[in-house]
Enzyme design. Structure first.
Site, mmCIF file in Angstrom:
data_model
loop_
_atom_site.group_PDB
_atom_site.id
_atom_site.type_symbol
_atom_site.label_atom_id
_atom_site.label_comp_id
_atom_site.label_asym_id
_atom_site.label_seq_id
_atom_site.Cartn_x
_atom_site.Cartn_y
_atom_site.Cartn_z
ATOM 1 N N HIS A 199 33.293 9.384 0.469
ATOM 2 C CA HIS A 199 32.700 10.715 0.509
ATOM 3 C C HIS A 199 32.580 11.281 -0.904
ATOM 4 C CE1 HIS A 199 31.464 14.343 2.468
ATOM 5 N NE2 HIS A 199 32.350 15.053 1.770
ATOM 6 N N SER A 259 0.823 -1.204 0.000
ATOM 7 C CA SER A 259 0.000 0.000 0.000
ATOM 8 C C SER A 259 0.863 1.262 0.000
ATOM 9 C CB SER A 259 -0.917 -0.014 1.224
ATOM 10 O OG SER A 259 -1.772 1.086 1.170
HETATM 11 P P1 NDP Z 1 1.093 -7.177 4.713
HETATM 12 O O1 NDP Z 1 0.522 -8.450 5.196
HETATM 13 O O2 NDP Z 1 2.531 -6.905 4.928
HETATM 14 O O3 NDP Z 1 0.260 -5.964 5.354
HETATM 15 C C1 NDP Z 1 -1.122 -5.900 5.320
HETATM 16 C C2 NDP Z 1 -1.590 -4.502 5.656
HETATM 17 O O4 NDP Z 1 -2.999 -4.427 5.480
HETATM 18 C C3 NDP Z 1 -1.321 -4.095 7.091
HETATM 19 O O5 NDP Z 1 -1.059 -2.728 7.146
HETATM 20 C C4 NDP Z 1 -2.649 -4.443 7.786
HETATM 21 O O6 NDP Z 1 -2.891 -3.660 8.927
HETATM 22 C C5 NDP Z 1 -3.634 -4.065 6.706
HETATM 23 N N1 NDP Z 1 -4.893 -4.797 6.797
HETATM 24 C C6 NDP Z 1 -5.080 -6.122 6.937
HETATM 25 N N2 NDP Z 1 -6.391 -6.412 6.926
HETATM 26 C C7 NDP Z 1 -7.056 -5.244 6.773
HETATM 27 C C8 NDP Z 1 -8.411 -4.891 6.670
HETATM 28 N N3 NDP Z 1 -9.362 -5.825 6.740
HETATM 29 N N4 NDP Z 1 -8.743 -3.593 6.519
HETATM 30 C C9 NDP Z 1 -7.781 -2.653 6.455
HETATM 31 N N5 NDP Z 1 -6.473 -2.921 6.536
HETATM 32 C C10 NDP Z 1 -6.117 -4.202 6.699
HETATM 33 O O7 NDP Z 1 0.703 -7.148 3.185
HETATM 34 P P2 NDP Z 1 1.234 -6.440 1.880
HETATM 35 O O8 NDP Z 1 0.174 -6.757 0.908
HETATM 36 O O9 NDP Z 1 1.613 -5.026 2.082
HETATM 37 O O10 NDP Z 1 2.571 -7.219 1.506
HETATM 38 C C11 NDP Z 1 2.635 -8.629 1.377
HETATM 39 C C12 NDP Z 1 4.064 -9.082 1.371
HETATM 40 O O11 NDP Z 1 4.663 -8.838 0.106
HETATM 41 C C13 NDP Z 1 4.955 -8.336 2.354
HETATM 42 O O12 NDP Z 1 4.940 -8.949 3.619
HETATM 43 C C14 NDP Z 1 6.301 -8.381 1.718
HETATM 44 O O13 NDP Z 1 7.049 -9.459 2.223
HETATM 45 C C15 NDP Z 1 6.038 -8.547 0.256
HETATM 46 N N6 NDP Z 1 6.379 -7.275 -0.399
HETATM 47 C C16 NDP Z 1 7.682 -6.860 -0.392
HETATM 48 C C17 NDP Z 1 8.022 -5.644 -0.924
HETATM 49 C C18 NDP Z 1 9.450 -5.185 -0.878
HETATM 50 O O14 NDP Z 1 10.315 -5.980 -0.641
HETATM 51 N N7 NDP Z 1 9.729 -3.921 -1.114
HETATM 52 C C19 NDP Z 1 7.033 -4.789 -1.538
HETATM 53 C C20 NDP Z 1 5.703 -5.313 -1.487
HETATM 54 C C21 NDP Z 1 5.405 -6.518 -0.946
HETATM 55 P P3 NDP Z 1 -2.515 -4.118 10.427
HETATM 56 O O15 NDP Z 1 -1.110 -3.687 10.648
HETATM 57 O O16 NDP Z 1 -3.508 -3.395 11.255
HETATM 58 O O17 NDP Z 1 -2.676 -5.620 10.488
#
Ligand code: NDP
Ligand code: FAD
Length: 595
Positions: free
Chosen positions: A570, A301
C-alpha cells in the site's frame, strides 16, 4: 563373416565394413552397453550394421586390431560414416549434444546454423547458439517501406515497434505529468508547455541508432557472422545472400531458422499505398503528423492513436468492427470509452474506401472516404493517415516452396510443430512468422533461446505459448494474462465461472487530475477448479508492470484464495488484486473512494 588371418587382413576387413556401413557397431551379443547402443540407434530410426564379436572365432583378434586402429578395445565400438565414434558413453553424449546428427549427416557445411532475420527472435537464437560452440551466421535485411523508410539491425521491436512506441507513450504520459505537477503547485511562468515532435523523434531515433550499433558489436564479439543481406533458399542446406549493392554470396548450413518477422499490411483500396504511412514510418516521421486518421482497431492503431492524442494532435480511429479482437471485450470497450473521453474520435463500424491527395507537403492534406456498415459514406480530410490493419509474415519469394516448408496458403504464416520444426526437418521457425503464436517480442526471444539450446545441447524444454501476458499501451494501459471473460464462459459455461472485479483509485499521487473509478481490474475464476484464476485483466497506470508480476502466479495455477492470501503493498495499484471480494454476478457497487 569369414575368418581372416593376420592383422593386415583384419584391418582391411574392418575398414571395408566401416566404409560400407553408415553406422557400424562392433558388438557382443550379451553386452548390456552394446544393447543400449543398438537401442539408441533404433530409437532414432537409424539403421546400423552390427558384428557380434563373441560369435566369431577371431573376435578377440578383431578387438586387438580395433585397439591398434582406434585405441579402443572394448565394445561397443562404433563408427559413423567412416569416422570412429567410440563406446556407448560417447554415442549417448553425441546424441545429447547433437554431434551424432552431424556425423550421421556426413556432410560438411559452412555453418551449423544460419538464422534468417536479425530481429528479437533471430538475434536471441543466434547468440544462444554460439554459446554452445557451433558456427552461426545471422542475415538481416530491411526492405524499405512503400514510403521509403528503412532502418538498422534489431528488427521490428527495436526500430519500428515496441521501443519507439513505448518511448512515445512515455512522452505522452510525461505531458500529463506536467499537468499533474501543476495540481501540486508547480507553476510555469510565461512559458507555455508545448510539445516538439521533431525533438522527440530525433531523441528516439538517436537512441535506436545506438541500439543498432550495440547489436552489431555484440554479434561480432560473440563471433556470430553478421551479414546485412537478404536470404533466399536455393536448397534445404544452401541459401543465396544478396547485399545492398546486389553482391551475391552462397552459404551452406546444417540448420536454418526462419525469423523474418512481418510487415504492415495495406488494404487494397485506391490511394492507400501511395499516401498512407504505417508504424514502419510513424516513429521516424520527420514532421509533426497533424490531424491524423488511424485505420484499424487493434494494438497498433489504438496505441498510436492514444499517444498522438495525448501529444496534442487531432486524432480519429476508423474501426471496422470491434476494438481489440481477441481481448476481453469489456476491457476493450473501457479503453475506447476512456480514449473517447480524452479526445480521440472514433468512426465505427467503418472501412476506408479510397484516399485522395489534396495537397502535397509535410504533412500533406488527404481526403479519406469511408463506408459505414449501413452503407453511409463518410468523408473527411487528414494530414496523416496511419494504416494499422495487421501484419503479413515475410515468407513470400524466399524459396520456402523450393525447400518444402509448408505455409498457410491464405496468410503465408509458417506451419510448424510445437518444437518450431517446419515440414522441412532442418528448417525451424520462430517469432512473428509462425502461425497461431502471439506476435510479441518476448515470445520470439524465448522461442529462439530454447530452440538453440535444444538444437545444440541435450535440452528438451520447449517454448510454452500458453498464458502469455501482454499489455496494450493505450493512454490507460491494459494488461492481460489468460482468458477473456467471454472465452472463459464459452469454455467452462457461465455457471462455472466467477468473475471478481473492482474499480480502483489510480492513487492520488499518480493521476490526481483525472476522473476516479476509470481504473478497473478483474479476475476470472473457475468454480469447479477451486476457483483457479484463468484470467487476470487490469486497466490502469503501469498495467504492464502489474500483469508481469502476477504472471508467475497464474502460470503456477494460483487460485482466488492464493490471491486473497497475498498481502498487498500500500499504496499501489496492484494491491487491488489482493482484496477483491465483489463478484460481477452480485451486481454490488464497486466504486471506491479511498483506501
Ligand atoms: P491486428 O491483426 O492485431 O489487428 C488488425 C486490426 O485491423 C483489427 O482491428 C482489424 O479489424 C482491422 N482491420 C483488418 N483489416 C481491415 C480493413 N481492411 N479495413 C479496416 N480495418 C481492418 O494488427 P495490429 O497491426 O494492430 O498488430 C499486429 C500485431 O503486433 C499484434 O497482434 C500484436 O501481437 C503485435 N503488437 C503488440 C503490441 C504490444 O504488445 N503492446 C503493440 C503493437 C503490436 P477486425 O477486428 O474487424 O478484424
Ligand atoms: P522481427 O523483429 O520483425 O525481425 C525480423 C527481421 O528479419 C527484420 O529485420 C526483417 O527486415 C528481416 N528479414 C525479413 N526477411 C528477411 C530475409 N529474407 N533475409 C534477411 N532478413 C530478413 N511486442 C511486444 O512484445 N510489446 C510491444 O509493446 C510491441 N509493440 C509493437 C509495436 C508495433 C508498432 C509493432 C509493429 C509491433 C510491436 N510488437 C510488440 C511486436 C514485436 O515487435 C514483434 O513480435 C517482434 O519484433 C517479432 O520478432 P521477430 O524476431 O519474429 O521479427
Amino acid at each position: 563373416m569369414p575368418p581372416i588371418d593376420g592383422s593386415d587382413g583384419l584391418k582391411a576387413m574392418i575398414e571395408d565394413l566401416v566404409n560400407k556401413n553408415r553406422v557400424m557397431i562392433f558388438s557382443k551379443s550379451a553386452c548390456p552397453y552394446c544393447l543400449k547402443a543398438k537401442d539408441l540407434f533404433k530409437s532414432i530410426n537409424v539403421e546400423y550394421h552390427a558384428v557380434e564379436l563373441d560369435k566369431l572365432d577371431n573376435g578377440p583378434a578383431i578387438q586387438d586390431t580395433l585397439q591398434a586402429m582406434t585405441g579402443q578395445r572394448t565394445v561397443p565400438n562404433t563408427f559413423i560414416n567412416g569416422k570412429h565414434l567410440g563406446g556407448y558413453d560417447s554415442t549417448l553424449k553425441a546424441k545429447e549434444n547433437k554431434t551424432l546428427e552431424v556425423m550421421l549427416d556426413g556432410e560438411s557445411y559452412d555453418y551449423d546454423l544460419v538464422v534468417i532475420g536479425g530481429g528479437s527472435g533471430g538475434l536471441a537464437c543466434a547468440k544462444e547458439a554460439v554459446k554452445h560452440g557451433v558456427k552461426v551466421a545471422c542475415l538481416d535485411f530491411v526492405k524499405p517501406s512503400p514510403q521509403g523508410t528503412t532502418w538498422g539491425l534489431g528488427g521490428t521491436c527495436v526500430n519500428v515497434g515496441c521501443i519507439p512506441k513505448k518511448l512515445m507513450h512515455q512522452a505522452s504520459i510525461l505531458g500529463h505529468s506536467i499537468e499533474d505537477a501543476k495540481s501540486y503547485g508547480w507553476e510555469l511562468k510565461d512559458e507555455k508547455v508545448k510539445h516538439n515532435w521533431e525533438t522527440m523523434k530525433n531523441a528516439i531515433q538517436d537512441h535506436i541508432g545506438s541500439l543498432n550499433w550495440n547489436y552489431r558489436v555484440e554479434l561480432r564479439s560473440k563471433e556470430v557472422t553478421y551479414q546485412n543481406s537478404y536470404g533466399e533458399f536455393i536448397d534445404k542446406h544452401k541459401i543465396k545472400c544478396t547485399n545492398k549493392r546486389g553482391k551475391v554470396q552462397e552459404m551452406t548450413s546444417r540448420y536454418f531458422i526462419l525469423a523474418m518477422g512481418g510487415r504492415p499490411r495495406y488494404p487494397d483500396i485506391p490511394g492507400c499505398k501511395e499516401y498512407c504511412i504505417t508504424s514502419d514510418d510513424l516513429f521516424s516521421l520527420p514532421y509533426a503528423p497533424g490531424k491524423t486518421l488511424c485505420i484499424g482497431a487493434s494494438y497498433v492503431s489504438l496505441e498510436c492513436a492514444g499517444f498522438l492524442t495525448s501529444l496534442g494532435f487531432d486524432v480519429t480511429v476508423m474501426v471496422r468492427s470491434i476494438l481489440l479482437r481477441g481481448f476481453d471485450q469489456q476491457m476493450a470497450e473501457e479503453i475506447g470509452k476512456y480514449m473517447a473521453d480524452h479526445g480521440t474520435k472514433f468512426i465505427r463500424p467503418c472501412v476506408p474506401v479510397k484516399i485522395e491527395r489534396l495537397e502535397e507537403g509535410q504533412p500533406g492534406r488527404y481526403r479519406v472516404t469511408g463506408k459505414m456498415q449501413d452503407g453511409t459514406e463518410v468523408v473527411d480530410e487528414y494530414n496523416t493517415i496511419v494504416v494499422a490493419v495487421g501484419r503479413d509474415p515475410c515468407t513470400k519469394g524466399i524459396g520456402l516452396d523450393t525447400v518444402g516448408v509448408d505455409v498457410d496458403p491464405k496468410t503465408g504464416f509458417v506451419l510448424a510443430s510445437d518444437g518450431e520444426q517446419t515440414s522441412c526437418p532442418n528448417i525451424y521457425a520462430i517469432g512473428d512468422v509462425l502461425k497461431g503464436r502471439p506476435e510479441l517480442t518476448p515470445v520470439a526471444i524465448q522461442a529462439g533461446r530454447l530452440l538453440a539450446k535444444r538444437l545444440f545441447t541435450s535440452a528438451t524444454l520447449k517454448c510454452d505459448y500458453v498464458n502469455v501476458p501482454t499489455t496494450v499501451f493505450t493512454p490507460l494501459e491494459y494488461g492481460a494474462i489468460g482468458m477473456p471473460e467471454e472465452v472463459a464462459i464459452d469454455k467452462f459455461g457461465q455457471g462455472d465461472i466467477e468473475v471478481y472485479h473492482s474499480h480502483f483509485l489510480p492513487l492520488e499521487w499518480t493521476l490526481p487530475h483525472r476522473e476516479e473509478n476509470v481504473c478497473y481490474a478483474k479476475l476470472i475464476c473457475v468454480k469447479s477448479l477451486k476457483e483457479k484464476v484463468i484470467g487476470l485483466h487490469v486497466l490502469g497506470p503501469n498495467a504492464g508492470e502489474i500483469t508481469q508480476g502476477f504472471t508467475i502466479g497464474i502460470k503456477l495455477g494460483a487460485t482466488k484464495a492464493d490471491f486473497d492470501n497475498a498481502i498487498g503493498i500500500h499504496p499501489t495499484c496492484a494491491e487491488i488484486f489482493t482484496t477483491m471480494n465483489i463478484t460481477k454476478n452480485s451486481g454490488v457497487d464497486i466504486s471506491v473512494s479511498g483506501c
